[in-house]
Motif scaffolding. Sequence first.
Motif, PDB file in Angstrom:
ATOM      1  N   LYS A  42     -61.078  57.913  37.731  1.00 30.09           N
ATOM      2  CA  LYS A  42     -60.256  58.410  37.365  1.00 30.09           C
ATOM      3  C   LYS A  42     -60.080  58.153  35.744  1.00 30.09           C
ATOM      4  O   LYS A  42     -58.833  57.946  35.556  1.00 30.09           O
ATOM      5  CB  LYS A  42     -59.137  57.938  38.333  1.00 30.09           C
ATOM      6  N   LEU A  43     -61.143  57.958  35.576  1.00 29.96           N
ATOM      7  CA  LEU A  43     -61.250  57.920  33.704  1.00 29.96           C
ATOM      8  C   LEU A  43     -60.380  58.553  33.077  1.00 29.96           C
ATOM      9  O   LEU A  43     -59.954  57.973  32.336  1.00 29.96           O
ATOM     10  CB  LEU A  43     -62.330  57.492  33.146  1.00 29.96           C
ATOM     11  N   ASP A  44     -60.085  59.689  33.122  1.00 35.32           N
ATOM     12  CA  ASP A  44     -59.207  60.938  32.824  1.00 35.32           C
ATOM     13  C   ASP A  44     -58.215  60.308  32.659  1.00 35.32           C
ATOM     14  O   ASP A  44     -57.610  60.307  31.625  1.00 35.32           O
ATOM     15  CB  ASP A  44     -59.687  61.820  33.310  1.00 35.32           C
ATOM     16  N   ARG A  45     -57.748  59.549  33.508  1.00 33.70           N
ATOM     17  CA  ARG A  45     -55.976  59.310  33.203  1.00 33.70           C
ATOM     18  C   ARG A  45     -55.292  58.054  33.149  1.00 33.70           C
ATOM     19  O   ARG A  45     -54.182  57.686  32.418  1.00 33.70           O
ATOM     20  CB  ARG A  45     -55.413  58.949  34.986  1.00 33.70           C
ATOM     21  N   VAL A  46     -56.526  57.012  32.336  1.00 31.00           N
ATOM     22  CA  VAL A  46     -56.460  56.234  31.229  1.00 31.00           C
ATOM     23  C   VAL A  46     -56.075  56.919  29.759  1.00 31.00           C
ATOM     24  O   VAL A  46     -56.805  57.243  29.647  1.00 31.00           O
ATOM     25  CB  VAL A  46     -57.536  55.092  31.307  1.00 31.00           C
ATOM     26  N   ARG A  47     -54.584  56.301  29.381  1.00 31.46           N
ATOM     27  CA  ARG A  47     -54.372  56.820  28.374  1.00 31.46           C
ATOM     28  C   ARG A  47     -53.984  55.092  28.295  1.00 31.46           C
ATOM     29  O   ARG A  47     -54.404  55.429  26.152  1.00 31.46           O
ATOM     30  CB  ARG A  47     -52.773  57.527  28.054  1.00 31.46           C
ATOM     31  N   ALA A  48     -53.446  53.843  28.201  1.00 39.72           N
ATOM     32  CA  ALA A  48     -53.611  52.995  27.388  1.00 39.72           C
ATOM     33  C   ALA A  48     -54.482  52.273  27.461  1.00 39.72           C
ATOM     34  O   ALA A  48     -55.330  52.605  27.647  1.00 39.72           O
ATOM     35  CB  ALA A  48     -52.139  52.257  28.166  1.00 39.72           C
ATOM     36  N   PRO A  49     -54.534  52.057  26.404  1.00 35.25           N
ATOM     37  CA  PRO A  49     -55.681  50.356  26.405  1.00 35.25           C
ATOM     38  C   PRO A  49     -55.964  49.654  26.765  1.00 35.25           C
ATOM     39  O   PRO A  49     -54.312  49.687  27.418  1.00 35.25           O
ATOM     40  CB  PRO A  49     -55.460  50.139  24.592  1.00 35.25           C
TER      41      PRO A  49
ATOM     42  N   HIS B 191     -63.698  53.373  22.967  1.00 36.49           N
ATOM     43  CA  HIS B 191     -62.277  53.478  22.473  1.00 36.49           C
ATOM     44  C   HIS B 191     -61.107  52.745  23.425  1.00 36.49           C
ATOM     45  O   HIS B 191     -59.805  52.702  22.247  1.00 36.49           O
ATOM     46  CB  HIS B 191     -61.680  53.520  21.322  1.00 36.49           C
ATOM     47  N   ARG B 192     -61.130  52.966  24.665  1.00 41.38           N
ATOM     48  CA  ARG B 192     -59.899  52.937  25.405  1.00 41.38           C
ATOM     49  C   ARG B 192     -59.794  50.645  25.751  1.00 41.38           C
ATOM     50  O   ARG B 192     -59.440  50.685  26.904  1.00 41.38           O
ATOM     51  CB  ARG B 192     -60.249  53.422  26.639  1.00 41.38           C
ATOM     52  N   ALA B 193     -60.994  50.691  25.592  1.00 44.55           N
ATOM     53  CA  ALA B 193     -61.336  48.518  26.262  1.00 44.55           C
ATOM     54  C   ALA B 193     -61.549  47.567  24.980  1.00 44.55           C
ATOM     55  O   ALA B 193     -62.431  48.995  24.413  1.00 44.55           O
ATOM     56  CB  ALA B 193     -61.931  48.346  27.730  1.00 44.55           C
ATOM     57  N   ASP B 194     -61.504  47.047  25.531  1.00 45.49           N
ATOM     58  CA  ASP B 194     -61.863  45.669  24.389  1.00 45.49           C
ATOM     59  C   ASP B 194     -62.520  44.407  26.170  1.00 45.49           C
ATOM     60  O   ASP B 194     -61.440  44.127  26.556  1.00 45.49           O
ATOM     61  CB  ASP B 194     -60.721  44.891  24.186  1.00 45.49           C
ATOM     62  N   VAL B 195     -63.419  44.313  26.338  1.00 41.76           N
ATOM     63  CA  VAL B 195     -63.878  43.201  27.730  1.00 41.76           C
ATOM     64  C   VAL B 195     -64.414  42.158  26.670  1.00 41.76           C
ATOM     65  O   VAL B 195     -64.975  41.858  26.024  1.00 41.76           O
ATOM     66  CB  VAL B 195     -65.055  44.418  28.303  1.00 41.76           C
ATOM     67  N   TYR B 196     -64.078  41.108  26.992  1.00 40.78           N
ATOM     68  CA  TYR B 196     -64.030  39.372  27.182  1.00 40.78           C
ATOM     69  C   TYR B 196     -64.657  39.309  28.344  1.00 40.78           C
ATOM     70  O   TYR B 196     -64.320  39.451  29.172  1.00 40.78           O
ATOM     71  CB  TYR B 196     -63.379  38.904  27.011  1.00 40.78           C
ATOM     72  N   VAL B 197     -66.772  38.618  28.337  1.00 40.81           N
ATOM     73  CA  VAL B 197     -66.608  37.767  30.258  1.00 40.81           C
ATOM     74  C   VAL B 197     -66.996  36.229  29.860  1.00 40.81           C
ATOM     75  O   VAL B 197     -67.108  36.239  28.779  1.00 40.81           O
ATOM     76  CB  VAL B 197     -68.068  38.714  30.023  1.00 40.81           C
ATOM     77  N   PHE B 198     -66.738  35.898  30.649  1.00 38.61           N
ATOM     78  CA  PHE B 198     -66.314  34.805  31.297  1.00 38.61           C
ATOM     79  C   PHE B 198     -67.733  34.039  31.456  1.00 38.61           C
ATOM     80  O   PHE B 198     -67.112  34.812  33.334  1.00 38.61           O
ATOM     81  CB  PHE B 198     -64.785  33.895  31.396  1.00 38.61           C
TER      82      PHE B 198
ATOM     83  N   VAL C 284     -66.033  50.417  32.438  1.00 38.29           N
ATOM     84  CA  VAL C 284     -65.524  49.049  31.302  1.00 38.29           C
ATOM     85  C   VAL C 284     -66.355  49.761  30.519  1.00 38.29           C
ATOM     86  O   VAL C 284     -65.817  49.683  29.313  1.00 38.29           O
ATOM     87  CB  VAL C 284     -66.052  48.106  32.094  1.00 38.29           C
ATOM     88  N   ILE C 285     -67.597  50.025  30.463  1.00 36.82           N
ATOM     89  CA  ILE C 285     -68.635  51.006  29.511  1.00 36.82           C
ATOM     90  C   ILE C 285     -68.167  51.888  29.225  1.00 36.82           C
ATOM     91  O   ILE C 285     -68.222  52.285  27.926  1.00 36.82           O
ATOM     92  CB  ILE C 285     -70.499  51.277  30.103  1.00 36.82           C
ATOM     93  N   PRO C 286     -67.407  53.412  30.013  1.00 42.73           N
ATOM     94  CA  PRO C 286     -67.079  54.436  29.461  1.00 42.73           C
ATOM     95  C   PRO C 286     -66.055  54.373  28.861  1.00 42.73           C
ATOM     96  O   PRO C 286     -65.228  55.038  27.384  1.00 42.73           O
ATOM     97  CB  PRO C 286     -66.341  55.553  30.754  1.00 42.73           C
ATOM     98  N   LEU C 287     -65.267  53.143  29.129  1.00 44.51           N
ATOM     99  CA  LEU C 287     -63.612  52.801  28.795  1.00 44.51           C
ATOM    100  C   LEU C 287     -64.173  52.019  26.683  1.00 44.51           C
ATOM    101  O   LEU C 287     -63.547  52.422  26.065  1.00 44.51           O
ATOM    102  CB  LEU C 287     -62.622  52.072  29.568  1.00 44.51           C
ATOM    103  N   MET C 288     -64.946  51.041  26.349  1.00 41.38           N
ATOM    104  CA  MET C 288     -65.658  50.506  26.025  1.00 41.38           C
ATOM    105  C   MET C 288     -65.947  51.683  24.839  1.00 41.38           C
ATOM    106  O   MET C 288     -65.375  52.207  23.399  1.00 41.38           O
ATOM    107  CB  MET C 288     -66.827  50.189  25.760  1.00 41.38           C
ATOM    108  N   ARG C 289     -67.351  52.616  25.046  1.00 41.84           N
ATOM    109  CA  ARG C 289     -67.673  53.742  24.799  1.00 41.84           C
ATOM    110  C   ARG C 289     -66.567  54.467  23.603  1.00 41.84           C
ATOM    111  O   ARG C 289     -66.432  55.165  22.533  1.00 41.84           O
ATOM    112  CB  ARG C 289     -68.845  54.256  25.151  1.00 41.84           C
TER     113      ARG C 289
END
Length: 132
Positions: free
Chosen positions: A34-41, A65-72, A58-63
């Motif tokens: 459902k990535l086409d539905r993601v509008r907000a970052p 510019h719809r996501a910022d990702v931090y990994v712990f 996560v990767i398609p959203l990052m590419r």
Amino acid sequence: MKGEMFFGSLRDMWGLGDPEETPERWREISPALKLDRVRAPILFQLPEQEYMYALDYVIPLMRTHRADVYVFSHEPHQKFQPRHKLAAYERNVDWFRFWLQGYEDGAASKQAQYARWREMRAESGKSAADKP
């Protein structure tokens, strides 16, 4: 053992089996479908184990510019290490103040995150025709 418990809970709690076995359930709940539905970052702050399972969305959203990702590393779902909790809590506040109030903390250590977020904001303002 942990993998068996995880996949067993997916079946028991979510009705999920292998995607070929329960495709209708996967279509219902999978963010990757459902990535086409993601509008907000989106700000993701994930333990490394969850990150690995989230790569398909996560990767398609990052590419785009719809996501910022931090990994712990070495964290369960609920972070418990004080420095990780502090980092996540501060970043959450920075994120919401940036997106909802247009505020940027002037700390030099935070300039890289704001540069990414400004780029995300610029990209989110483009029309669908402008995007690759």
